[in-house]
Design a protein around this motif. Sequence first.
Motif, PDB file in Angstrom:
ATOM      1  N   HIS A  80       0.862  -1.184   0.000  1.00 12.70           N
ATOM      2  CA  HIS A  80       0.000   0.000   0.000  1.00 12.70           C
ATOM      3  C   HIS A  80       0.898   1.234   0.000  1.00 12.70           C
ATOM      4  CE1 HIS A  80      -3.002   2.896   0.885  1.00 12.70           C
ATOM      5  NE2 HIS A  80      -2.851   2.917   2.197  1.00 12.70           N
ATOM      6  N   ASP A  81       0.628   2.174  -0.895  1.00 14.59           N
ATOM      7  CA  ASP A  81       1.512   3.337  -1.033  1.00 14.59           C
ATOM      8  C   ASP A  81       1.315   4.380   0.062  1.00 14.59           C
ATOM      9  OD1 ASP A  81      -0.867   4.541  -1.697  1.00 14.59           O
ATOM     10  OD2 ASP A  81      -0.316   4.996  -3.774  1.00 14.59           O
ATOM     11  N   ILE A  83      -1.332   6.210   0.722  1.00 11.17           N
ATOM     12  CA  ILE A  83      -2.152   7.361   0.353  1.00 11.17           C
ATOM     13  C   ILE A  83      -3.627   6.972   0.315  1.00 11.17           C
ATOM     14  CG2 ILE A  83      -2.659   9.071  -1.430  1.00 11.17           C
ATOM     15  CD1 ILE A  83       0.017   9.518  -0.079  1.00 11.17           C
ATOM     16  N   LEU A  84      -4.451   7.771   0.969  1.00 12.08           N
ATOM     17  CA  LEU A  84      -5.905   7.671   0.863  1.00 12.08           C
ATOM     18  C   LEU A  84      -6.425   8.892   0.128  1.00 12.08           C
ATOM     19  CD1 LEU A  84      -6.974   6.622   4.484  1.00 12.08           C
ATOM     20  CD2 LEU A  84      -6.924   5.159   2.476  1.00 12.08           C
ATOM     21  N   ASP A  85      -7.404   8.673  -0.727  1.00 10.16           N
ATOM     22  CA  ASP A  85      -8.079   9.770  -1.411  1.00 10.16           C
ATOM     23  C   ASP A  85      -9.412  10.001  -0.708  1.00 10.16           C
ATOM     24  OD1 ASP A  85      -9.264  11.576  -3.099  1.00 10.16           O
ATOM     25  OD2 ASP A  85      -9.024  10.394  -4.926  1.00 10.16           O
ATOM     26  N   SER A  92     -10.779  16.065  -4.483  1.00  8.97           N
ATOM     27  CA  SER A  92      -9.893  15.080  -3.864  1.00  8.97           C
ATOM     28  C   SER A  92      -8.920  15.726  -2.876  1.00  8.97           C
ATOM     29  CB  SER A  92      -9.087  14.335  -4.931  1.00  8.97           C
ATOM     30  OG  SER A  92      -9.898  13.440  -5.644  1.00  8.97           O
ATOM     31  N   LEU A  94      -5.653  14.171  -0.884  1.00  8.76           N
ATOM     32  CA  LEU A  94      -4.792  13.012  -0.670  1.00  8.76           C
ATOM     33  C   LEU A  94      -4.199  13.089   0.729  1.00  8.76           C
ATOM     34  CD1 LEU A  94      -2.990  12.744  -4.132  1.00  8.76           C
ATOM     35  CD2 LEU A  94      -5.108  11.642  -3.347  1.00  8.76           C
ATOM     36  N   SER A  96      -2.018  11.029   3.739  1.00 10.05           N
ATOM     37  CA  SER A  96      -1.078   9.934   3.967  1.00 10.05           C
ATOM     38  C   SER A  96      -1.441   9.181   5.231  1.00 10.05           C
ATOM     39  CB  SER A  96       0.353  10.474   4.084  1.00 10.05           C
ATOM     40  OG  SER A  96       1.243   9.437   4.451  1.00 10.05           O
ATOM     41  N   ALA A 206      -6.684   4.416  -8.151  1.00  6.23           N
ATOM     42  CA  ALA A 206      -5.257   4.653  -7.940  1.00  6.23           C
ATOM     43  C   ALA A 206      -4.909   4.568  -6.461  1.00  6.23           C
ATOM     44  CB  ALA A 206      -4.860   6.014  -8.497  1.00  6.23           C
ATOM     45  N   HIS A 207      -5.820   5.048  -5.602  1.00  9.62           N
ATOM     46  CA  HIS A 207      -5.661   4.983  -4.154  1.00  9.62           C
ATOM     47  C   HIS A 207      -7.002   4.587  -3.548  1.00  9.62           C
ATOM     48  CE1 HIS A 207      -1.971   7.270  -4.819  1.00  9.62           C
ATOM     49  NE2 HIS A 207      -2.682   8.195  -5.437  1.00  9.62           N
TER      50      HIS A 207
END
Length: 399
Positions: A80-81, A83-85, A92, A94, A96, A206-207
């Motif tokens: 998991h990168d 990042i939450l959107d 949006s 973003l 962390s 993407a997230h």
Amino acid sequence: MAEEATELTESTTVAVIGAGPAGLTVAALLRSSGIDCVVLERQTREYVAQRQRAGIVETRAVRMFDSWGLADRVLGGAPHDGILDIRVDGESHLVSDNDGSEGPTAVLCPQQVLVQKLTATYLADGGDLRFEAADVSLHHLTGDRPTVRYRTPDGTLRTLTCDFVAGCDGDHGISRSAVPDGVLTAHAFDHGIGWLTVLADAPPPAHPLLAVSPDGFAAHFPRGPYSSRYYLQCPPEDHPGAWPDTRVWDALRIRLGDPVLTAGPITDREIFRLRSLVHDPMQYGRLYLVGDAAHIVSPMGGKGMNLALYDADLFARAVRDSVRDHDDTALRTYSQRCLRRVWSDQEFSHWLTRTLHDAGDDTRSGPFHRSLARARLDRLFTLPSAARTFAELMTGVDP
């Protein structure tokens, strides 16, 4: 008169009831410690392997598996990168959920993948896993050697004696019901919110995406490279049949603020009511409740499966201390230590549930609570200290 079938009796150190994430994690950790156990599961292996639920193994749980030397074997999926959107009225933000600490981070790992890998790991290490165990019952839980009775698929009655029982069979399993009335205190809360959950063969975001709008809450999560899980706020008494494909995709496009959202074949849909439940204590005699057998948490924040993994880790370490070092301190304090984490995650999940639902459709919460929720979101988006606290709670740091 027909001769009565002979009951077969066996012995093990730990009897594990249930082969979901909690039970299989307990079993895998015990096996890696050289402690014998038997896992009993009432469903078939195929059913358990395909049961779809949570999708993110949080940072703390990844590091737990890593500390046992099992992370590479049991965790599938992509990292998991962090990042939450969080999308508010189509805009949006973003956020962390990386707390900045060193070490492995969260993994996008659907529950069925974790279960399949835990199963394969446990069996490859010589574990004893018995599916289609019927009529399971627990006896003598306050004695020195509890017994577990069950029937095999061919109808043979078996009795398993053990030192400890790990009740990992969920909210509706037999483990908690084996505790006498009046021993456990149930703390329950109904959020008054329903979710339509939809699994579809459609491109993942993407997230991980959480969306707030006047039409209600919605979410979009990856469930693999070619599939997605969606959530739509709805009345708790709604029926899945009231949500044909066209209505689902129209609502998602509006609430997610994505008019060109790609649709795909819907493979599963159901409606469930958001609720929270904690049983205290989480142990009775030599029975130790693990995961959903002890507590249910609103799915907001992805804490349900991760709390089960946390319980499993504490239980396995406590048993190891008892068996190897004859030290029962961790077993005696198991419930107290688990519940400290449970209530911390319950509070965070409740906060996030209320914030993201109150900030959208205010027909239930009213304009005052809607404005409060929007203020909390604004604080999250603009204050580094608020963002840091959010990241720490999402990461799963120990309270």
